[in-house]
Design a protein around this motif. Sequence first.
Motif, PDB file in Angstrom:
ATOM      1  N   PRO A 193      18.469  76.780  -5.722  1.00 52.63           N
ATOM      2  CA  PRO A 193      18.959  78.079  -6.205  1.00 52.63           C
ATOM      3  C   PRO A 193      19.016  78.136  -7.730  1.00 52.63           C
ATOM      4  O   PRO A 193      18.702  79.163  -8.342  1.00 52.63           O
ATOM      5  N   LYS A 194      19.418  77.015  -8.335  1.00 57.96           N
ATOM      6  CA  LYS A 194      19.536  76.966  -9.793  1.00 57.96           C
ATOM      7  C   LYS A 194      18.173  77.166 -10.459  1.00 57.96           C
ATOM      8  O   LYS A 194      18.050  77.872 -11.471  1.00 57.96           O
ATOM      9  N   TYR A 195      17.138  76.550  -9.870  1.00 56.84           N
ATOM     10  CA  TYR A 195      15.784  76.668 -10.415  1.00 56.84           C
ATOM     11  C   TYR A 195      15.315  78.120 -10.367  1.00 56.84           C
ATOM     12  O   TYR A 195      14.744  78.642 -11.328  1.00 56.84           O
ATOM     13  N   VAL A 196      15.552  78.787  -9.230  1.00 55.96           N
ATOM     14  CA  VAL A 196      15.119  80.177  -9.072  1.00 55.96           C
ATOM     15  C   VAL A 196      15.875  81.090 -10.028  1.00 55.96           C
ATOM     16  O   VAL A 196      15.286  81.939 -10.711  1.00 55.96           O
ATOM     17  N   ALA A 197      17.206  80.926 -10.089  1.00 57.60           N
ATOM     18  CA  ALA A 197      18.023  81.781 -10.964  1.00 57.60           C
ATOM     19  C   ALA A 197      17.609  81.624 -12.428  1.00 57.60           C
ATOM     20  O   ALA A 197      17.587  82.599 -13.194  1.00 57.60           O
ATOM     21  N   HIS A 198      17.269  80.399 -12.807  1.00 58.35           N
ATOM     22  CA  HIS A 198      16.868  80.113 -14.190  1.00 58.35           C
ATOM     23  C   HIS A 198      15.654  80.958 -14.601  1.00 58.35           C
ATOM     24  O   HIS A 198      15.519  81.344 -15.770  1.00 58.35           O
ATOM     25  N   LYS A 199      14.768  81.260 -13.635  1.00 50.47           N
ATOM     26  CA  LYS A 199      13.562  82.037 -13.921  1.00 50.47           C
ATOM     27  C   LYS A 199      13.878  83.481 -14.338  1.00 50.47           C
ATOM     28  O   LYS A 199      13.052  84.138 -14.979  1.00 50.47           O
ATOM     29  N   PHE A 200      15.074  83.963 -13.983  1.00 46.34           N
ATOM     30  CA  PHE A 200      15.422  85.356 -14.251  1.00 46.34           C
ATOM     31  C   PHE A 200      16.455  85.519 -15.361  1.00 46.34           C
ATOM     32  O   PHE A 200      16.916  86.627 -15.629  1.00 46.34           O
ATOM     33  N   LEU A 201      16.817  84.421 -16.035  1.00 45.69           N
ATOM     34  CA  LEU A 201      17.738  84.487 -17.161  1.00 45.69           C
ATOM     35  C   LEU A 201      17.015  85.045 -18.382  1.00 45.69           C
ATOM     36  O   LEU A 201      15.797  84.844 -18.545  1.00 45.69           O
ATOM     37  N   PRO A 202      17.728  85.733 -19.263  1.00 48.76           N
ATOM     38  CA  PRO A 202      17.111  86.185 -20.520  1.00 48.76           C
ATOM     39  C   PRO A 202      16.568  84.996 -21.303  1.00 48.76           C
ATOM     40  O   PRO A 202      17.065  83.873 -21.191  1.00 48.76           O
ATOM     41  N   GLU A 203      15.558  85.241 -22.125  1.00 50.97           N
ATOM     42  CA  GLU A 203      14.874  84.182 -22.852  1.00 50.97           C
ATOM     43  C   GLU A 203      15.834  83.344 -23.693  1.00 50.97           C
ATOM     44  O   GLU A 203      15.773  82.114 -23.704  1.00 50.97           O
ATOM     45  N   GLU A 204      16.761  84.016 -24.424  1.00 52.87           N
ATOM     46  CA  GLU A 204      17.683  83.273 -25.294  1.00 52.87           C
ATOM     47  C   GLU A 204      18.635  82.399 -24.485  1.00 52.87           C
ATOM     48  O   GLU A 204      19.009  81.299 -24.924  1.00 52.87           O
ATOM     49  N   VAL A 205      19.020  82.861 -23.295  1.00 49.85           N
ATOM     50  CA  VAL A 205      19.920  82.058 -22.446  1.00 49.85           C
ATOM     51  C   VAL A 205      19.178  80.841 -21.909  1.00 49.85           C
ATOM     52  O   VAL A 205      19.722  79.744 -21.836  1.00 49.85           O
ATOM     53  N   ARG A 206      17.902  81.037 -21.573  1.00 51.15           N
ATOM     54  CA  ARG A 206      17.122  79.909 -21.058  1.00 51.15           C
ATOM     55  C   ARG A 206      16.915  78.831 -22.116  1.00 51.15           C
ATOM     56  O   ARG A 206      16.928  77.643 -21.825  1.00 51.15           O
ATOM     57  N   ARG A 207      16.753  79.273 -23.399  1.00 50.50           N
ATOM     58  CA  ARG A 207      16.587  78.297 -24.480  1.00 50.50           C
ATOM     59  C   ARG A 207      17.859  77.508 -24.707  1.00 50.50           C
ATOM     60  O   ARG A 207      17.826  76.331 -25.028  1.00 50.50           O
ATOM     61  N   ALA A 208      18.991  78.181 -24.539  1.00 49.61           N
ATOM     62  CA  ALA A 208      20.275  77.520 -24.776  1.00 49.61           C
ATOM     63  C   ALA A 208      20.702  76.644 -23.600  1.00 49.61           C
ATOM     64  O   ALA A 208      21.556  75.767 -23.757  1.00 49.61           O
ATOM     65  N   ALA A 209      20.113  76.849 -22.435  1.00 46.24           N
ATOM     66  CA  ALA A 209      20.524  76.126 -21.229  1.00 46.24           C
ATOM     67  C   ALA A 209      20.406  74.610 -21.353  1.00 46.24           C
ATOM     68  O   ALA A 209      21.341  73.886 -20.994  1.00 46.24           O
ATOM     69  N   PRO A 210      19.307  74.060 -21.906  1.00 40.99           N
ATOM     70  CA  PRO A 210      19.217  72.598 -22.028  1.00 40.99           C
ATOM     71  C   PRO A 210      20.329  72.017 -22.907  1.00 40.99           C
ATOM     72  O   PRO A 210      20.830  70.928 -22.633  1.00 40.99           O
ATOM     73  N   GLU A 211      20.710  72.747 -23.999  1.00 40.12           N
ATOM     74  CA  GLU A 211      21.767  72.246 -24.871  1.00 40.12           C
ATOM     75  C   GLU A 211      23.098  72.190 -24.131  1.00 40.12           C
ATOM     76  O   GLU A 211      23.848  71.223 -24.235  1.00 40.12           O
ATOM     77  N   ARG A 212      23.412  73.241 -23.347  1.00 42.33           N
ATOM     78  CA  ARG A 212      24.663  73.270 -22.590  1.00 42.33           C
ATOM     79  C   ARG A 212      24.680  72.163 -21.546  1.00 42.33           C
ATOM     80  O   ARG A 212      25.702  71.527 -21.317  1.00 42.33           O
ATOM     81  N   GLU A 213      23.520  71.918 -20.947  1.00 38.70           N
ATOM     82  CA  GLU A 213      23.429  70.870 -19.923  1.00 38.70           C
ATOM     83  C   GLU A 213      23.681  69.504 -20.534  1.00 38.70           C
ATOM     84  O   GLU A 213      24.351  68.652 -19.949  1.00 38.70           O
ATOM     85  N   GLU A 214      23.171  69.281 -21.767  1.00 37.74           N
ATOM     86  CA  GLU A 214      23.356  68.003 -22.443  1.00 37.74           C
ATOM     87  C   GLU A 214      24.821  67.766 -22.774  1.00 37.74           C
ATOM     88  O   GLU A 214      25.355  66.663 -22.613  1.00 37.74           O
ATOM     89  N   LYS A 215      25.509  68.828 -23.240  1.00 36.05           N
ATOM     90  CA  LYS A 215      26.934  68.711 -23.542  1.00 36.05           C
ATOM     91  C   LYS A 215      27.737  68.403 -22.285  1.00 36.05           C
ATOM     92  O   LYS A 215      28.677  67.625 -22.308  1.00 36.05           O
ATOM     93  N   LYS A 216      27.341  69.038 -21.194  1.00 33.85           N
ATOM     94  CA  LYS A 216      28.041  68.834 -19.933  1.00 33.85           C
ATOM     95  C   LYS A 216      27.896  67.385 -19.467  1.00 33.85           C
ATOM     96  O   LYS A 216      28.837  66.770 -18.968  1.00 33.85           O
ATOM     97  N   LYS A 217      26.707  66.811 -19.664  1.00 39.26           N
ATOM     98  CA  LYS A 217      26.467  65.425 -19.257  1.00 39.26           C
ATOM     99  C   LYS A 217      27.350  64.460 -20.034  1.00 39.26           C
ATOM    100  O   LYS A 217      27.858  63.486 -19.510  1.00 39.26           O
ATOM    101  N   LYS A 218      27.537  64.734 -21.343  1.00 38.79           N
ATOM    102  CA  LYS A 218      28.339  63.847 -22.182  1.00 38.79           C
ATOM    103  C   LYS A 218      29.804  63.830 -21.756  1.00 38.79           C
ATOM    104  O   LYS A 218      30.512  62.852 -21.938  1.00 38.79           O
ATOM    105  N   LYS A 219      30.283  64.962 -21.227  1.00 37.86           N
ATOM    106  CA  LYS A 219      31.678  65.055 -20.800  1.00 37.86           C
ATOM    107  C   LYS A 219      31.888  64.343 -19.463  1.00 37.86           C
ATOM    108  O   LYS A 219      33.009  63.969 -19.136  1.00 37.86           O
TER     109      LYS A 219
END
Length: 504
Positions: A328-354
């Motif tokens: 579901p996450k993969y599919v939803a990611h395809k429909f996110l606005p371009e700027e949100v998709r670019r920011a997604a990897p950074e948010r994921e990296e921060k989440k991993k560190k926590k």
Amino acid sequence: DKYTEEVKEIIKKELARFGVNAEVEGRAKHFFSIYKKMKEQNIDFDEVYDLIAFRIILENSTEKACYEILSIIHALWKPVPGRFKDYIAMPKANNYRSLHTTVIGPYGERVEIQIRTREMHEWAEEGIAAHWRYKEKGKFPAEDEEQIKKLRELLDLQQDAKSPREFLSNLKMALFTDEVYVFTPKGDVKSLPRGATPIDFAYSIHTDVGHQCVGARVNRVLVPLKYELKNGDTVEIITQAGHKPSKDWLKFVVTSRARAKIKAWIKAEEREKMIALGKELLEREFRRQHLKPPSQLKDEEVKNLFLEHSIDNLDDLFSTVGYGKLSPKYVAHKFLPEEVRRAAPEREEKKKKKEVTRVPSITLTGIEDILVRFAKCCEAIPGDDIVGYISRGRGITIHASSCPVVRGMDPERIVEVNWNLKNKQTYPVNMRVISIDSKGVLAEISSVITAHDINIRHAEVDTTTEQAICDFTIDVEDLKQLNQVVASIKRLKNVLSVERMRKY
């Protein structure tokens, strides 16, 4: 050859005496054919009754004439009891028709004789092509409907099969069978393969009768649905509106038609459930991402995703997610606005560190972040060979490949999965150590385990007259670490055996 010619002449003279116009053929069975029949039917040489066989082909005659010729042959030579087969009254599944009888011929030799009309012979030699050639000369009689029905059933097999290999297997089952002949309550004859059950009989009548079958009476007596039908049985099917086929039926049905119809129903039913599951998972993820519901997406919005994964419509997308082939996450990611998709990897990296620990991801056909749970029957750990099973409403259940439970699963719902660990995590493993009973044995084994930096969740000892049975539940990172601690325990002086315990 001399004997064959002699018997042919006797038959010809006898037929001529009664004014019968017929062709007589004769042959001795080849050595390889004899060997093959003995091997396939597991019989001795003395039980091969068609070493010498003759065929009487009647020109421009009816079925009635075949029986008249049979009486002539039986008057000429004594028939062998139990060796008469009437394929005219009860044709084979492929519509082969003929009379077969075995008689004691000249010099006491057993001789098989086949009696058929020219039309029956052409069908036996050339199949349905010969049948239509005959009928081109005139109108089609009512009995041709039965042949058309047989062809339609073969076409149904092709449509229901998922692959050419499965179709070929079904076709062989349909055409090359040992048969039993049973009757409907109205007296109609049904030809079924040997070993057929009331379920096979029900599907031979109509698909809906098969689907709704809840019981059966054979010769007016209630029988189990797995009862094997015998020659001459009269079968009555008990149906109930709304009843559905059971997957367990596949364990005992034998006809290709019944198997194909049951599998097709199960596949359609499973797809409906996976569509509902996939839709629910996608809607939940879309709400989390503040997207409009997937069912409201326009064609142009989903076009690229459909092309990328060979999907035709939204139902296909929902079922693909339900089966776990797309997350579901993969599919939803395809429909996110371009700027949100670019920011997604950074948010994921921060989440991993926590995160201190994280549930390991399992790779399924190259796609991560699928719903995963581990079966308690085998308690797989990284390093074990594993398979995934698509569970209804619970994503993928992970089993060890050696787990006996896997053997009883629907193979169509088993998927290939692999370990894909990104962060270390521990897994509970049950272990049993049997040693000579001595003072401090539990403490000695425990110290070896903790020396490997392994946590002991639970430990207990049961002593017998001479032995101590120590059961542990320990937390390990993977199979390699488990093997290391097992090897260390085995090196202890009084240890007799070390075994990983599972619930199966």
